[in-house]
Design an enzyme around this catalytic site. Structure first.
Site, PDB file in Angstrom:
ATOM      1  N   HIS A  43      -7.777   5.309   8.094  1.00 13.02           N
ATOM      2  CA  HIS A  43      -6.906   4.902   9.202  1.00 13.02           C
ATOM      3  C   HIS A  43      -5.422   4.989   8.839  1.00 13.02           C
ATOM      4  O   HIS A  43      -4.564   4.788   9.693  1.00 13.02           O
ATOM      5  CB  HIS A  43      -7.295   3.512   9.739  1.00 13.02           C
ATOM      6  CG  HIS A  43      -6.816   2.356   8.938  1.00 13.02           C
ATOM      7  ND1 HIS A  43      -7.599   1.729   7.982  1.00 13.02           N
ATOM      8  CD2 HIS A  43      -5.638   1.682   8.941  1.00 13.02           C
ATOM      9  CE1 HIS A  43      -6.916   0.727   7.448  1.00 13.02           C
ATOM     10  NE2 HIS A  43      -5.728   0.688   8.005  1.00 13.02           N
ATOM     11  N   ASP A  88     -14.083   4.275   6.400  1.00 12.85           N
ATOM     12  CA  ASP A  88     -12.619   4.188   6.364  1.00 12.85           C
ATOM     13  C   ASP A  88     -12.121   4.600   4.979  1.00 12.85           C
ATOM     14  O   ASP A  88     -11.623   3.790   4.206  1.00 12.85           O
ATOM     15  CB  ASP A  88     -12.162   2.775   6.730  1.00 12.85           C
ATOM     16  CG  ASP A  88     -10.663   2.707   6.976  1.00 12.85           C
ATOM     17  OD1 ASP A  88     -10.053   3.775   7.184  1.00 12.85           O
ATOM     18  OD2 ASP A  88     -10.105   1.592   6.954  1.00 12.85           O
ATOM     19  N   SER A 184      -3.176  -1.697   3.558  1.00 17.47           N
ATOM     20  CA  SER A 184      -4.279  -0.758   3.795  1.00 17.47           C
ATOM     21  C   SER A 184      -4.224   0.412   2.831  1.00 17.47           C
ATOM     22  O   SER A 184      -3.143   0.903   2.500  1.00 17.47           O
ATOM     23  CB  SER A 184      -4.199  -0.192   5.214  1.00 17.47           C
ATOM     24  OG  SER A 184      -4.534  -1.175   6.147  1.00 17.47           O
TER      25      SER A 184
END
EC number: 3.4.21.-
Length: 238
Positions: A43, A88, A184
């Protein structure tokens, strides 16, 4: 990272910073796994990415950091026994290898799966406050615990997580310590092994009983190693 401290400059040699090329805005973290490859979260992908290796203080330009671009990007598209939550993960081949130095060295892939109950290290340039965002110039590090997947499933009913998953659940149930926005793609290092990639969490980070979700590196090892080895056909894990 919320509730952490500035990382020791020697403990983040493999941590890379991803930027959006045109806006020069900081996006995500990532992990250098060898001289030419970085592992991060899917992402975090943007059309134009710039990758800085060997950075500590993002506000200071110094000559020890190295700038790279993605030459190739790989996404995990296996369907069997993998849900969208398990995918992910993004593998980036750099446009040229980095030179290892005092502050640049890779983090090796895990040799065994993670154990629930392990103490894990997280790190990144993500916000140090939530819900208001305050992005630090230097990476922050903290210790959290690897929890049973069921804890995350109960904690986040809105995500409708599947009954079983390859995703990792980690945090501090008392609250106060957590990864957060823009952490992230960074690593979750349990008992010294690179086990997870920062993926998703609650909108407000570091809340009690709201641990976060991490992509499980161990379950993607064959895929990662096949791509790095240049294999034309990448077999999906069973």
């Amino acid at each position: 990272v919320i509730g952490g401290d500035e990382c020791n400059i020697n403990e983040r040699n493999f941590l890379v910073a991803l930027y959006e090329y045109w806006s020069q805005s900081f996006l995500c973290g990532g992990t250098l796994i060898n001289g030419e490859w970085v592992l991060t979260a899917a992402h975090c992908d943007r059309k134009h990415i710039l990758i800085y290796v060997g950075v500590h203080d993002r506000s200071v330009q110094f000559d020890k950091e190295q700038r790279r671009f993605p030459k190739e990007k790989y996404f995990f598209n296996c369907r069997n026994n993998f849900t969208k939550w398990d995918k992910d993960i993004m593998l980036i081949r750099l446009n040229k290898p980095v030179s290892y130095s005092e502050h640049i060295a890779p983090l090796s892939l895990p040799s065994s799966p993670p154990i629930v109950g392990s103490v894990c290290r997280v790190m990144g340039w993500g916000t140090i406050k939530s819900p208001q965002e305050t992005l630090p110039d230097v990476p922050h590090c903290a210790n959290i615990n690897l929890l049973d997947y069921g804890v995350c499933r109960t904690a986040h009913p809105q995500f409708r997580l599947p009954a079983t998953s390859r995703i990792l659940c980690a945090g501090v149930l008392e609250g106060g310590i957590d990864t957060c926005h823009r952490d992230s793609g960074g690593p979750l290092i349990c008992n010294g092994e690179f086990q997870g990639i920062v993926s998703w969490g609650d909108g407000s980070c570091a809340q009690p009983d709201k641990p976060a979700l991490y992509s499980k590196v161990f379950d993607h090892l064959d895929w990662i190693q096949n791509i790095i080895a240049g294999s034309e056909t990448v077999n999906c894990p069973s």
